[in-house]
Design a protein around this motif. Structure first.
Motif, PDB file in Angstrom:
ATOM      1  N   SER A   5       0.838  -1.190   0.000  1.00  0.00           N
ATOM      2  CA  SER A   5       0.000   0.000   0.000  1.00  0.00           C
ATOM      3  C   SER A   5       0.869   1.234   0.000  1.00  0.00           C
ATOM      4  N   LEU A   6       0.240   2.355  -0.184  1.00  0.00           N
ATOM      5  CA  LEU A   6       0.937   3.630  -0.213  1.00  0.00           C
ATOM      6  C   LEU A   6       1.401   4.037   1.178  1.00  0.00           C
ATOM      7  N   SER A  15      -8.508   7.449  -0.308  1.00  0.00           N
ATOM      8  CA  SER A  15      -9.141   8.698  -0.708  1.00  0.00           C
ATOM      9  C   SER A  15     -10.639   8.441  -0.722  1.00  0.00           C
ATOM     10  N   LYS A  16     -11.402   9.499  -0.774  1.00  0.00           N
ATOM     11  CA  LYS A  16     -12.862   9.383  -0.828  1.00  0.00           C
ATOM     12  C   LYS A  16     -13.369  10.014  -2.112  1.00  0.00           C
ATOM     13  N   LEU A  47      -6.358  12.899  -4.476  1.00  0.00           N
ATOM     14  CA  LEU A  47      -6.152  11.648  -5.212  1.00  0.00           C
ATOM     15  C   LEU A  47      -4.981  11.769  -6.176  1.00  0.00           C
ATOM     16  N   VAL A  48      -4.907  12.845  -6.929  1.00  0.00           N
ATOM     17  CA  VAL A  48      -3.826  12.991  -7.903  1.00  0.00           C
ATOM     18  C   VAL A  48      -2.473  13.149  -7.199  1.00  0.00           C
ATOM     19  N   THR A  49      -2.441  13.772  -6.029  1.00  0.00           N
ATOM     20  CA  THR A  49      -1.197  13.890  -5.264  1.00  0.00           C
ATOM     21  C   THR A  49      -0.719  12.514  -4.834  1.00  0.00           C
ATOM     22  N   ARG A  50      -1.628  11.691  -4.346  1.00  0.00           N
ATOM     23  CA  ARG A  50      -1.255  10.337  -3.927  1.00  0.00           C
ATOM     24  C   ARG A  50      -0.847   9.470  -5.112  1.00  0.00           C
ATOM     25  N   LEU A  51      -1.528   9.647  -6.240  1.00  0.00           N
ATOM     26  CA  LEU A  51      -1.146   8.899  -7.441  1.00  0.00           C
ATOM     27  C   LEU A  51       0.248   9.299  -7.912  1.00  0.00           C
ATOM     28  N   LEU A  52       0.561  10.571  -7.840  1.00  0.00           N
ATOM     29  CA  LEU A  52       1.888  11.032  -8.226  1.00  0.00           C
ATOM     30  C   LEU A  52       2.961  10.439  -7.318  1.00  0.00           C
ATOM     31  N   ASP A  59       6.391   1.036 -10.507  1.00  0.00           N
ATOM     32  CA  ASP A  59       6.207   0.936 -11.959  1.00  0.00           C
ATOM     33  C   ASP A  59       4.755   0.670 -12.333  1.00  0.00           C
ATOM     34  N   LYS A  60       4.036  -0.047 -11.471  1.00  0.00           N
ATOM     35  CA  LYS A  60       2.626  -0.360 -11.731  1.00  0.00           C
ATOM     36  C   LYS A  60       1.811   0.003 -10.504  1.00  0.00           C
ATOM     37  N   ILE A  61       0.615   0.548 -10.735  1.00  0.00           N
ATOM     38  CA  ILE A  61      -0.245   1.025  -9.648  1.00  0.00           C
ATOM     39  C   ILE A  61      -1.629   0.408  -9.804  1.00  0.00           C
TER      40      ILE A  61
END
Length: 81
Positions: A5-6, A15-16, A47-52, A59-61
């Protein structure tokens, strides 16, 4: 391979969303071809901050959306060392 996990990067891996569509499975029990996430501006930024952060480390998410509770999780499968 183990799923990670992150949490290794960030304290909060969830995230919600305001809403996750479709709200229910198809009447015949089949799967929908697509899903949609309805996010507020703040939720989208989070969400985009955590994805970044995940993209910089993996390499894969895996992005998983749960209808119950409108929860989104970010994980990855990484080799065990």
């Amino acid at each position: 391979m183990a799923t990670h996990s992150l949490k290794q990067i960030s304290n909060n891996t969830n995230s919600k969303a305001l809403k996750i569509y479709p709200e229910k499975a198809k009447p015949d029990g089949g799967l929908h071809d697509t899903i949609a996430l309805k996010l507020s501006k703040e939720q989208a930024i989070e969400l985009v901050t955590r994805l970044l952060m995940a993209a910089e480390n993996w390499d894969k998410i895996h992005l998983t959306a749960f209808r119950q509770g409108n929860k989104i999780t970010i994980t990855s499968q990484q080799p065990d060392f």
